[in-house]
Design an enzyme around this catalytic site. Sequence first.
Site, PDB file in Angstrom:
ATOM      1  N   ILE A 169       0.831  -1.205   0.000  1.00 29.32           N
ATOM      2  CA  ILE A 169       0.000   0.000   0.000  1.00 29.32           C
ATOM      3  C   ILE A 169       0.866   1.256   0.000  1.00 29.32           C
ATOM      4  CG2 ILE A 169      -0.224   0.133   2.515  1.00 29.32           C
ATOM      5  CD1 ILE A 169      -3.185   0.966   2.013  1.00 29.32           C
ATOM      6  N   GLY A 207       0.747  -5.266   1.530  1.00 31.05           N
ATOM      7  CA  GLY A 207      -0.478  -5.442   0.766  1.00 31.05           C
ATOM      8  C   GLY A 207      -0.315  -6.324  -0.456  1.00 31.05           C
ATOM      9  N   ASP A 236      -1.252  -9.722   0.510  1.00 26.85           N
ATOM     10  CA  ASP A 236      -2.711  -9.832   0.502  1.00 26.85           C
ATOM     11  C   ASP A 236      -3.217 -10.104  -0.916  1.00 26.85           C
ATOM     12  OD1 ASP A 236      -3.716  -8.798   3.350  1.00 26.85           O
ATOM     13  OD2 ASP A 236      -2.104  -7.465   2.738  1.00 26.85           O
ATOM     14  N   GLU A 266       3.183  -5.510   7.554  1.00 27.74           N
ATOM     15  CA  GLU A 266       2.314  -4.696   8.399  1.00 27.74           C
ATOM     16  C   GLU A 266       2.757  -4.670   9.860  1.00 27.74           C
ATOM     17  OE1 GLU A 266      -0.296  -5.922   4.910  1.00 27.74           O
ATOM     18  OE2 GLU A 266       1.331  -6.786   6.106  1.00 27.74           O
ATOM     19  N   ASP A 286      -4.857  -6.427   7.220  1.00 28.99           N
ATOM     20  CA  ASP A 286      -6.326  -6.389   7.309  1.00 28.99           C
ATOM     21  C   ASP A 286      -7.062  -6.485   5.981  1.00 28.99           C
ATOM     22  OD1 ASP A 286      -5.727  -3.899   6.294  1.00 28.99           O
ATOM     23  OD2 ASP A 286      -6.466  -2.765   8.023  1.00 28.99           O
TER      24      ASP A 286
END
Length: 270
Positions: free
Chosen positions: A66, A121, A124, A144, A152
Amino acid sequence: MTEYNAFRVELADKIAHVQINRPDKINAMNQDFWREIIEIFRWVDDTDEVRVVVLSGAGKHFSSGIDLMLLAQVGSQLGKDVGRNADALRRKILELQASFNAVDNCRKPVLAAIQGYCLGGAIDLVSACDMRYSTADAQFSIKEIDIGMAADVGTLQRLPRIIGDGMMRELAYTGRMVDGEEARSIGLVNRTYADQAALMDGVFELARQIAAKSPIAIRGTKEMIRYMRDHRVDDGLEYVATWNAAMLQSADLRVAMAAHMAKQKPEFAD
């Protein structure tokens, strides 16, 4: 083909190549990324000509995760009321989750080709793909934890089914780097390649093999595998019986059987 700010998308030989295209920013996931990936995978789902997706990153790295500028922007919008802040953050997190749910829920197989950094991210994202392949020197990290938060947008929910609970906990608690070879040994990637060129050649060859199969059979197989993540064996058997009661009437079955008996390569309709 639609032009995107954070992606380059190409379609050839029934393979959609979806490439994160911010190499100057290490393919960091900015606001455009999170919005456009939903649009792209909606197009993938709606386009019969697309049978399989290759997801990659432009430049030396797959993605650094991110964009920190996006996190800062979200933080700057918070006020003094804890309840309203919590509600706004929850809605933002659910919005980001929806972006990777679009990848996971795609009816077509998605193959991730990973080189260089695959951080935060980006883990993810690749966890939402069907299969993952990398260069031997790729670098993976659930980053993270190092910025004081729990992942998340899917890693903690999807990764245990890929690499197992114990190893996932080790990587999530420590944030340590894993190279491509270790990633292969723990099942995070299926195969490693010497360099990026070999990686792309290998992944596109696999994509061509998948694209040559019956699209009805591929979609049914993916749907059954996804369903079994959250259901019992007897539920899955009941579901596939109902599914195939319709799908076994497809012309693809007759085409495949005729080609097999004639020792020819089948040609399936989109």
